[in-house]
Structures are given as C-alpha cells and as structure tokens.
Enzyme design. Structure first.
Site, mmCIF file in Angstrom:
data_model
loop_
_atom_site.group_PDB
_atom_site.id
_atom_site.type_symbol
_atom_site.label_atom_id
_atom_site.label_comp_id
_atom_site.label_asym_id
_atom_site.label_seq_id
_atom_site.Cartn_x
_atom_site.Cartn_y
_atom_site.Cartn_z
ATOM 1 C CB SER A 142 -1.234 -0.395 1.569
ATOM 2 O OG SER A 142 -2.509 1.495 0.612
ATOM 3 C CG LEU A 143 2.555 4.800 2.888
ATOM 4 C CD1 LEU A 143 2.938 5.686 2.672
ATOM 5 C CD2 LEU A 143 3.094 4.634 4.356
ATOM 6 N NE ARG B 92 -1.744 6.537 -0.771
ATOM 7 C CZ ARG B 92 -1.162 5.368 -0.065
ATOM 8 N NH1 ARG B 92 -1.319 5.526 1.191
ATOM 9 N NH2 ARG B 92 -2.279 4.228 -0.698
ATOM 10 C CG HIS C 294 -6.468 -0.732 -0.131
ATOM 11 N ND1 HIS C 294 -5.882 -0.217 -1.759
ATOM 12 C CD2 HIS C 294 -5.455 -0.317 0.902
ATOM 13 C CE1 HIS C 294 -3.996 0.004 -0.459
ATOM 14 N NE2 HIS C 294 -3.935 0.640 0.117
ATOM 15 C CD GLN D 37 -0.802 2.545 -3.857
ATOM 16 O OE1 GLN D 37 -1.512 3.655 -3.110
ATOM 17 N NE2 GLN D 37 -0.237 2.166 -3.177
#
Length: 311
Positions: free
Chosen positions: A106-107, A131, A210, A259
């Site tokens: 992820s990050l 973000r 997500h 993403q």
C-alpha cells in the site's frame, strides 16, 4: 573503497535481492533515532528535506511523539516513507546492497518509487501527507471498519463478502485476509466468518482503506499525482494495481491514481518476486510485518528485516 556490486545483489554478490517497503501501521515513536545517533551526517539531510517539504517538524514527531499525533494517517504515512528512504540510502550507500526489484505494501509503494528514483523525496512526502489526509476525510469516523479474517481460505472470504457487501482489502498471507467497507457490512462478514470456523479481528484504523468508500480520496489524490514529475525507474517496482513489475513513468502514474481503492494482494506480489528470480527480501522501513508475512507465504525465500541486513 568498497567493491561495486551488480544491481540486485547483496554485499557478498550473492542472492538476487528485492527491497520490500511496509505500509501504514509500522510507525512507532523513536523510529530512525538509532540510525540518527550512529550516522547523523547521513540522516540529518533527510530530516531537513522533510521539514522543508512539509512545513512542519516531522522528524521531531517521529523521534519524540506524541504517539497519538504520529498515528494520525496524514502524519504516519510521510513518517514511514521518510524512515524507509533513510534505510534505503544506508543499505545502498554503506552496505552495497542493491535491489533488483522493489515492492511496497500500500503506502510502501511510494517508498519503493522514491528508492527507484521515480519520485523525488519531497514530492513523495507531500503526496502521502495529502493521501493520508484525503483518506481520513473520505469517510466520516465510525461509518467504516476493517477486520482481519484468519483461518479461512480466500474463496470462503470472497463468498462471505459477496453475501454481506464487505470488500476484500488485503490478501496478506494464506488465511490472513483483511476486509473493509461500511461498518455494518464488515461486522456481518466478521460474524459469518466466525460461524464458518474463522477468526475475525477488528482493526484499530481511522478509516476503511482499500475499498470503494475511498473513491473520493482517490479522485482528489489523482489531481495531485497529475502535477508531479515521474521518472523512469532505476529498478522495477511491483504495482499494487497491476501486480506486475513496472518501470515506465507514465504507466506508474496512471496505476498509482487507482491505488487507494485497489486490493493489496501481498501474496501475489511475493509470488511475482520469486518468479522474477528473487531469493532474498529485505524489509526497508520500520518494523518487521512484511518479513513475517513473507516467511508465512514462502519459506524458500530469505526474508530479512533492515536490522538483520544492515548489522
């Protein structure tokens, strides 16, 4: 003078190496302190760049806390990225360890892109700060939830999600799957998973990451990503979205715009690393979450924390 290593080798010229970069949740007060005390001349420039890029003293927050402030999504994300960037620089600069490929959870994909030279550190810090803020603001507190489902295979969790409206966020390891979404749907899914012999653990998170509820954050961040320069990667980075090694800057930009809502299929990324010939994975960032996951996914891969690789 240390010998020059070929890309993707360890300092002994041996196993093909992947650098893997952790995501949110790996932050802790005091991270990078030991490295700053040992190598102040190498670490302080990173601290100064972060202060200048963000307009506040992120390194002080990392070193001293308070923990509640460091844990805020908009602070945790740049803090983890900065710690990963420092460790990457020390591994390559002092130990001669060069990655053949990178992958982030992820990050952590942003950390990998900084290491690969796709993003400047300053741009990446600003992006992940926004973000985190956008992700926090996308869903009112209490509306969403995330649950880790253990001891059930992916197919069973997929069936439960189809029945309840929850969504799969992370496939972290065999029989360790994180679901996300509207709180009521996620808690229904947790109950059904437990009825089928699984175990559900509600995660202490500030937002349901997500999943489709993150679309507003994704749209806001896409505008920021469009303005930032991207360069060709010095080594391939596994995309969270495509699951493939990517080097083209515009392709990476386009994928990164999707993403925030994409599933993090960590099992697939680790399998892809192995298919690419990787035999050793080094976790570049605070903690050891990815190291433990890789050991569960495939014991033929040599998984190391930063400390194990560096010391």
């Amino acid at each position: 003078m240390r010998p020059v290593m070929g890309r993707g080798t360890g300092a002994d010229g041996g196993d093909k190496v992947a650098f893997v970069y952790p995501g949110q949740g790996s932050q802790r007060v005091g991270m990078t302190r030991a490295l700053y005390e040992r190598f102040p001349e190498r670490v302080e420039p990173f601290y100064e760049r972060a202060r200048h890029a963000l307009g506040f003293d992120l390194p002080k927050l990392m070193l001293e806390g308070p923990e509640a402030e460091l844990t805020l999504t908009q602070n945790a994300q740049p803090a983890i990225l900065l710690a990963s960037a420092i460790q990457h620089a020390l591994l390559t600069g002092l130990k001669g360890v060069e990655p053949a490929v990178g992958a982030g959870h992820s990050l952590g994909e942003y950390s990998a892109l900084v290491g690969a030279g796709v993003l400047e550190l300053e741009d990446a810090l600003q992006l992940v700060h926004k973000r985190g803020l956008y992700m926090q603001e996308a869903v009112p507190v209490g509306r969403g939830a995330m649950v880790a489902v253990l001891k059930l295979p992916l197919q069973a969790v997929e069936e439960i999600c189809a029945e309840t409206g929850a969504e799969i966020a992370n496939l972290n390891a065999p029989e360790q799957i994180v679901i996300s979404g509207e709180r009521e749907a996620v808690l229904r899914a947790k109950a059904r998973a437990e009825a089928r012999g699984g175990r559900g653990i509600e995660l202490d998170v500030s937002a349901p990451f997500h999943c489709s509820l993150m679309r507003p954050a994704e749209a806001r961040l896409a505008r920021e990503l469009a303005r930032v320069p991207f360069r060709r990667a010095k080594f391939p980075v596994i995309s969270t979205v495509s699951g493939e090694p990517e080097t083209d800057p515009e392709r990476i930009r386009e994928l990164l715009m999707r993403q925030i809502t994409a599933q993090v299929r960590w099992v697939d990324y680790v399998q892809k690393l192995k298919a690419l010939g990787v035999r050793r994975c080094v976790e570049v960032g605070p903690g050891e979450v990815l190291t433990r996951l890789i050991r569960r996914i495939d014991r033929t891969l040599r998984a190391q924390t930063f400390e194990e690789a560096f010391n």
